[in-house]
Design a protein around this motif. Structure first.
Motif, PDB file in Angstrom:
ATOM      1  N   GLU A   1      14.770   8.204  56.727  1.00 48.15           N
ATOM      2  CA  GLU A   1      15.235   7.567  55.472  1.00 48.15           C
ATOM      3  C   GLU A   1      14.083   6.890  55.034  1.00 48.15           C
ATOM      4  N   ASP A   2      14.017   5.329  55.288  1.00 43.67           N
ATOM      5  CA  ASP A   2      12.873   4.556  54.979  1.00 43.67           C
ATOM      6  C   ASP A   2      11.591   4.983  55.746  1.00 43.67           C
ATOM      7  N   VAL A   3      10.487   4.815  55.057  1.00 43.30           N
ATOM      8  CA  VAL A   3       9.050   5.005  55.737  1.00 43.30           C
ATOM      9  C   VAL A   3       8.284   4.084  55.202  1.00 43.30           C
ATOM     10  N   GLU A   4       7.922   3.118  56.141  1.00 44.89           N
ATOM     11  CA  GLU A   4       7.020   2.156  55.494  1.00 44.89           C
ATOM     12  C   GLU A   4       6.098   1.644  56.430  1.00 44.89           C
ATOM     13  N   PRO A   5       4.673   1.302  55.988  1.00 41.38           N
ATOM     14  CA  PRO A   5       3.597   0.897  56.497  1.00 41.38           C
ATOM     15  C   PRO A   5       3.932  -0.689  56.719  1.00 41.38           C
TER      16      PRO A   5
END
Length: 826
Positions: free
Chosen positions: A469-473
């Motif tokens: 789902e969400d992929v964030e640095p």
């Protein structure tokens, strides 16, 4: 009457079959889309990766998005030490039937904008009994997911909100006797995107919608979008309505998204297949879940283009499943769909600027056994040139991820037990799909790779994941965090077995993957990875892992969905599906990711029954956070609603702006009362309530919310008393219901605030700004500076170094009237 729910006999625990039917078209009941023979993390390498080496490499690298001078590791650690987080005592988990919005002791919650709230001066008041497509076009849409708020540099009490509207639930939205075609028409207008200007009285008060805002805009089913990139104009995108294949009407199934370093918003088209009837026979149709059955929404009964069997519309479904980009500051701009970022069920995209200046976007394909992707722009970021930077997503390289575990196969048996080396970890590669404008997949042209990205990716052997789902640095430690929400099919019926990155058979509760790009280079092709947490409830005997933190000291958590970060770099997780997994309402959680308390999970809030938490924004500088509450009371019927959130009234009053039905809502949570003024129209306090009057509602009369104490009963017995108190930790729900109606009446007709929601009290007249409060990542309206003069800003969880200064310069260079500060989340 609600239609039959095929998943009703198949969901486990408290998962709603309504979600399955409306959000993802009963995907779990249908054939697995990914039937390729790719590896499942079974490759074993001899050399084990040292956890200390991974963390050390991360700490030593240069700041991820520095375009000019990168701060030193010492400066970065110093900035993290000075940064903060919200100060709260974790709440207890809340039983799934409790219809309350629960916050920690000392905090209150306030609606910012709700489904049906007016957005323009001519918007009609929300009238659930007399809805129309024309009204919905001028009102806030349904089931908001991603949200972003950007504060105006020249006036810190004005901001621009962006939100998307993912899908609708006709059974609880419309009277039973409404014509079915009218329901479908209204629902089409409730989809899309929304831009709305906000105002507030001061930095201690809460935000409200300004219906007179010049940038206010709805992106609707007939809004035109322009395709960019190599597939624009392709034969695969041409239809009878758009024979050039360069434009498309509408956007569908928007889920999460992100704020770019140049101030635009990106949003991911996710479950678009549920809107189409197709032949369902081709490899592409099957891979994307398109079938010959009637669609979940039935729009093909009204519009020919939603049945791809109709002449001239064979490619209509190909025109959805993209990353959308919108410029919220230009109400006349044309929204874009970027083909170079691939077509699949995009959860969203989050963009950072690499050391080399390239824009790097991380993207998840939210379906069981599908993949993780990365886009690297061809061009580089130019400080002060906003128009150039707005082209960065139109051309570049596209990659898909392959993971390799480092533990013996015998230790990964599907139980979720931790391997003998003490953690789940390994290495990985980014496999190219498009490089330097050329296809890297045998037998596929560039256009075919981008339109049928899933089929192309199958050919190169990436890793099948448990629903990325969400992929964030992370803006502090530079690592990438991937929310894998769950996969009940893992290891069943001959499907992919458990592996080190997806270590549990029938993965009910999900996990978080932490990726460290080699040498700190976000454009590179090699990375290391580890699992941060394996979710569940240790007290119920679930196999869990919290990076070594004692399992008996964490809040139970299930089905991670969206993520965000505070200024200290802590990970915040919103969940979707906890009622099914562990029997509690979904919530927002803080996870410590570094130091001795790495892996500690603390629950911050809980949403009402049958709702999920979306779009978290955490702004600890102002003791505040924002979430989008989606599908509250989704299992109800028009005549038997399951939730009263957020208005909590027993009868609808159109003039006062309150409705006796659940309304998806953007909510602000703030420490204290959010600058509320006592409302002289409030009823007397209940004998056992300490301040219901203090927290009323806004011009549209939405109740301030239900607070809780940290001792909220996990059995939900405190509903309507301590845990159920509305608006603050010391207010009763019953008092808040009356206060909401009284306040709505006293505030009806305010030009500035009409259409806005939330904000305690009603003491401000027209033109006052007591909507929801937006905390900012820097003190006194500035950004914190790291070493080398690089500013650090969390944008939707992604990092943008010196983005504040760049955008100010860019706006000045372009002759824009106003510069902006930026904050966001998925």
């Amino acid at each position: 009457m609600r239609r039959l729910l095929p998943m009703a006999a198949h969901v486990r625990g408290k998962r709603s079959p309504v979600t399955c039917a409306l959000k993802c078209d009963n995907a779990c009941l249908k054939a697995t889309c990914n039937t390729s023979s790719n590896g499942y993390f079974r490759d074993i390498v001899d050399a084990k990766l040292s956890r200390r080496a991974v963390l050390g490499a991360s700490a030593a690298g240069a700041l991820a998005v520095a375009v000019t001078t990168a701060p030193s590791p010492t400066a970065r650690r110093a900035a993290a030490a000075d940064a903060g987080s919200l100060d709260f005592a974790a709440i207890d988990p809340v039983q799934h039937e409790v219809d309350e919005f629960i916050v920690p002791d000392g905090y209150t919650w306030h609606p910012v904008v709700r489904w049906g709230d007016p957005l323009f001066p001519d918007s009609p008041k929300f009238d659930p009994e007399n809805q129309s497509p024309e009204s919905q076009r001028r009102q806030f849409g349904y089931n908001n997911d991603f949200l972003s708020i950007q504060v105006d540099d020249r006036d810190p009490n004005r901001a621009v909100l962006f939100a998307n509207q993912e899908y609708t639930n006709d059974a609880i939205m419309y009277p039973d006797d409404m014509d079915e075609a009218d329901k479908r028409a209204i629902s089409r207008e409730a989809h899309g995107l929304t831009v709305a200007e906000l105002n507030r009285r001061d930095e201690k008060s809460t935000w409200r919608v300004d219906v007179n805002g010049e940038r206010n805009r709805r992106f609707l089913i007939d809004t035109e979008y322009e395709f960019t990139g190599p597939a624009a104009g392709s034969d695969l995108l041409r239809t009878k309505d758009y024979p050039n294949g360069d434009r498309v009407q509408g956007t569908l199934g928007n889920c999460s998204g992100g704020l770019t370093p140049w101030g635009t918003l990106v949003s991911g088209e996710e479950n678009f297949n549920s809107y189409f009837k197709a032949q369902g026979a081709s490899a592409a149709d099957r891979r994307y879940g398109l079938s010959s059955e009637d669609s979940a929404n039935g729009w093909e009964a009204d519009l020919d283009r939603f049945d791809t069997n109709n002449a001239g519309y064979a490619n209509e479904a190909n025109r959805f499943g993209w990353i959308v980009e919108v410029d919220p500051w230009d109400p006349d701009s044309t929204p874009l769909k970027h083909t170079n970022m691939g077509r699949f069920k995009h959860e969203g995209a989050n963009i950072t600027i690499s050391d080399s200046g390239h824009a790097v976007a991380y993207m998840g394909d939210d379906e069981k056994f599908d993949y993780l992707y990365k886009f690297v722009s061809k061009g580089t970021y130019v400080d002060g040139d906003r128009e150039h930077n707005k082209t960065l997503l139109t051309e570049g390289d596209l990659f898909v991820a392959k993971f390799t575990g480092n533990s013996p196969k015998s230790e990964i048996d599907g139980s979720g037990d931790v391997p003998s080396d003490g953690e789940f970890d390994g290495t990985g590669q980014w496999l190219p799909l498009v490089k330097d404008g050329k296809s890297q997949v045998s037998g596929f042209s560039v256009e075919e790779v981008l339109v049928n990205t899933r089929l192309a990716a199958d050919k190169v052997g990436p890793t099948k994941m448990d629903r990325c789902e969400d992929v964030e640095p992370n803006p502090v430690n530079r690592r990438i965090y991937v929310a894998c929400t769950n996969n009940s099919d893992r290891g069943t019926g001959g499907k992919a077995a458990a592996d080190e990155t997806n270590p549990r058979t029938e993965n009910r509760d999900g996990h978080i993957v932490e990726i460290t790009e080699r040498s700190g280079d976000h454009t590179g092709t090699e990375f290391d990875w580890t699992l941060l947490i394996v979710c569940g409830d240790p007290k119920q005997g679930d196999a869990t892992y919290f990076s070594g933190f004692p399992a008996d000291q964490v809040s139970p958590i299930s089905c991670p969905d969206n993520v965000a970060f505070d200024t200290a770099g802590n990970l915040w997780i919103s969940t979707d599906g906890a009622p099914d997994g562990i029997g509690y309402c979904d919530g927002l959680f803080r996870v410590t990711i570094d130091g001795e308390q790495r892996g500690r999970v603390e629950q911050f809030l809980s949403v009402p029954r049958e709702a999920e938490v979306c779009g978290p924004l955490v702004h600890d500088e102002y003791d505040s956070a924002f979430v989008a509450v989606q599908h509250p009371g989704e299992d109800g019927e028009w005549s038997a609603q399951h939730s009263q959130f957020p208005d909590y009234v027993d009868e609808t009053d159109v003039e006062r702006g309150v409705a006796a039905l659940p309304r998806p809502t953007v909510v602000q949570v703030i420490k204290g009362d959010g600058g509320a003024d006592p409302d002289p129209t409030d009823p007397p306090k209940d004998a056992d309530a300490d301040g219901a009057d203090e927290n009323a509602s806004d011009e549209n009369g939405s109740a301030d919310g239900s607070g809780s104490t940290e001792d909220a009963d996990s059995n939900g017995d405190e509903k309507g008393t301590e845990a159920g108190e509305s608006g603050s930790t010391d207010s009763s729900q019953d008092g808040a219901k009356e206060a909401a109606a009284a306040s709505a009446a006293s505030n009806a007709g305010s030009d500035t605030g009409a259409g806005g929601s939330g904000g305690s009290g009603s003491g401000a007249g027209a033109g006052a700004s007591d909507g929801g409060e937006l905390p900012w990542t820097g003190a006194d309206g500035t950004l914190p500076l790291l070493g080398g003069g690089a500013g650090l800003l969390a944008v939707g969880g992604a990092m943008a170094t010196a983005a504040h200064l760049r955008r100010k310069n860019a706006f000045a260079a372009d002759g824009a009237e106003e510069a902006v500060k930026e904050t966001s989340a998925d």
